[in-house]
Design a protein around this motif. Sequence first.
Motif, PDB file in Angstrom:
ATOM      1  N   HIS A   7       0.835  -1.205   0.000  1.00 32.46           N
ATOM      2  CA  HIS A   7       0.000   0.000   0.000  1.00 32.46           C
ATOM      3  C   HIS A   7       0.866   1.250   0.000  1.00 32.46           C
ATOM      4  CE1 HIS A   7      -3.076   2.900   1.052  1.00 32.46           C
ATOM      5  NE2 HIS A   7      -2.331   3.279   2.086  1.00 32.46           N
ATOM      6  N   ALA A 174      -6.125   6.234   3.834  1.00 30.36           N
ATOM      7  CA  ALA A 174      -6.943   5.039   3.606  1.00 30.36           C
ATOM      8  C   ALA A 174      -8.333   5.221   4.218  1.00 30.36           C
ATOM      9  CB  ALA A 174      -6.254   3.815   4.203  1.00 30.36           C
ATOM     10  N   ARG A 175      -8.396   5.832   5.399  1.00 32.49           N
ATOM     11  CA  ARG A 175      -9.683   6.094   6.040  1.00 32.49           C
ATOM     12  C   ARG A 175     -10.537   7.003   5.161  1.00 32.49           C
ATOM     13  NH1 ARG A 175     -11.640   5.991  11.233  1.00 32.49           N
ATOM     14  NH2 ARG A 175     -13.211   7.558  11.804  1.00 32.49           N
ATOM     15  N   GLU A 177     -10.482   7.328   1.973  1.00 28.64           N
ATOM     16  CA  GLU A 177     -10.999   6.577   0.825  1.00 28.64           C
ATOM     17  C   GLU A 177     -12.179   5.690   1.221  1.00 28.64           C
ATOM     18  OE1 GLU A 177     -10.285   6.774  -2.480  1.00 28.64           O
ATOM     19  OE2 GLU A 177      -9.292   8.574  -1.753  1.00 28.64           O
ATOM     20  N   ARG A 178     -12.101   5.075   2.405  1.00 30.95           N
ATOM     21  CA  ARG A 178     -13.207   4.239   2.865  1.00 30.95           C
ATOM     22  C   ARG A 178     -14.457   5.080   3.114  1.00 30.95           C
ATOM     23  NH1 ARG A 178     -12.273  -1.057   4.710  1.00 30.95           N
ATOM     24  NH2 ARG A 178     -10.087  -1.695   4.661  1.00 30.95           N
ATOM     25  N   LEU A 179     -14.288   6.225   3.780  1.00 32.06           N
ATOM     26  CA  LEU A 179     -15.443   7.083   4.056  1.00 32.06           C
ATOM     27  C   LEU A 179     -16.027   7.643   2.760  1.00 32.06           C
ATOM     28  CD1 LEU A 179     -14.223   9.008   7.241  1.00 32.06           C
ATOM     29  CD2 LEU A 179     -15.666   6.955   7.102  1.00 32.06           C
ATOM     30  N   ARG A 180     -15.166   7.913   1.804  1.00 31.22           N
ATOM     31  CA  ARG A 180     -15.622   8.374   0.495  1.00 31.22           C
ATOM     32  C   ARG A 180     -16.497   7.309  -0.175  1.00 31.22           C
ATOM     33  NH1 ARG A 180     -13.411  11.986  -3.304  1.00 31.22           N
ATOM     34  NH2 ARG A 180     -13.986  11.504  -5.466  1.00 31.22           N
ATOM     35  N   SER A 181     -16.006   6.068  -0.147  1.00 31.03           N
ATOM     36  CA  SER A 181     -16.757   4.966  -0.764  1.00 31.03           C
ATOM     37  C   SER A 181     -18.086   4.732  -0.061  1.00 31.03           C
ATOM     38  CB  SER A 181     -15.915   3.681  -0.733  1.00 31.03           C
ATOM     39  OG  SER A 181     -14.745   3.826  -1.499  1.00 31.03           O
ATOM     40  N   GLU A 182     -18.070   4.826   1.263  1.00 31.74           N
ATOM     41  CA  GLU A 182     -19.310   4.610   2.010  1.00 31.74           C
ATOM     42  C   GLU A 182     -20.348   5.681   1.698  1.00 31.74           C
ATOM     43  OE1 GLU A 182     -18.253   4.404   6.114  1.00 31.74           O
ATOM     44  OE2 GLU A 182     -17.110   2.528   5.884  1.00 31.74           O
ATOM     45  N   GLU A 283      -9.986   1.265   8.930  1.00 25.59           N
ATOM     46  CA  GLU A 283     -11.263   0.689   8.471  1.00 25.59           C
ATOM     47  C   GLU A 283     -12.404   1.689   8.475  1.00 25.59           C
ATOM     48  OE1 GLU A 283     -11.957  -2.787  10.788  1.00 25.59           O
ATOM     49  OE2 GLU A 283     -10.311  -3.917   9.859  1.00 25.59           O
ATOM     50  N   GLY A 284     -12.128   2.918   8.876  1.00 30.80           N
ATOM     51  CA  GLY A 284     -13.188   3.927   8.882  1.00 30.80           C
ATOM     52  C   GLY A 284     -14.161   3.809  10.019  1.00 30.80           C
ATOM     53  N   ARG A 285     -13.746   3.129  11.090  1.00 30.01           N
ATOM     54  CA  ARG A 285     -14.653   2.947  12.245  1.00 30.01           C
ATOM     55  C   ARG A 285     -14.759   4.236  13.053  1.00 30.01           C
ATOM     56  NH1 ARG A 285     -15.043  -2.484  13.652  1.00 30.01           N
ATOM     57  NH2 ARG A 285     -14.654  -3.789  11.824  1.00 30.01           N
TER      58      ARG A 285
END
Length: 289
Positions: A7, A174-175, A177-182, A283-285
């Motif tokens: 990564h 990375a967080r 990107e995860r929040l963007r996808s969600e 993980e965007g938690r």
Amino acid sequence: MNRTSTHRRLLAAALCFTLPLGLIACGNDTPGEEALYVGEAAAFLASSEEGGDIGGDAVADADGTTLQSMATEEVDAITQEPTDTGGLCDFSARRQAVLAKYDDDGDGTLGNAELRELKADLGERREAIRPRLAQLGERARHWAFWRVRWAFDEDGSGTLSAEERTALVDAMEARCERLRSERLEKFDANDDGKLDETERQAAREAVRAKWRAKRQEVLATYDTNTNGVLDDGERVALRQARVAAAQERRETLMATYDTNSDGTLSTEEALPLRKEIQRRIIEGRDAEE
């Protein structure tokens, strides 16, 4: 090669093309000093702009004064309307905002004096973020970012090494990107990979609706004179309740991680907790929408 190394190599390669010349040492996977501090400042903006309890379990290493300050910040978040515009998380845009703020001579990179100022404004450990950097965002959640930084200070030195800072910046990107996808999954009704104004409005209203519901729950308990706002005494009561909750959370964490039961976390005892918080961040938690 493990997944983390892969990564970071991919991220470094991408940054060579997306960041101004000089921000990163292209040709290897270690970001240059300027890129790291600009990235850390972008991470501060990211943790400030989102809601929720990012890095919350760092209370395990918080003293009484820190818990009080964290509680004050939390009460402010409850009583102030969210600043979320309904847009998508954009870590690159945050980097560019930081660079523009500190690049006083406009040459596209930070000279020695400019970089020193950014470093000073970021502070370390329990030092507050200085106003110039804080003004970049709609709000400044100093203690939210302290919790993030604590999680990546694996050697417990109170400052971040280049490797630890790299891990923090990678994790927050990375967080993002995860929040963007969600958010796209929830609100991109026409599946075009972006949010138009109608979709942004829906995302913005969802955040505000959740905040209003949470605020109403708080008022139902703490607005003792039922005037629809928290007066000074009522805010004190709410802050004290938040401190008590944090102390209880701390006791629970200590029961798990303080293996020698001496009432403090050694560097070795704290490391598994830091790793767990890192995982939750990546993980965007603990993000509130």
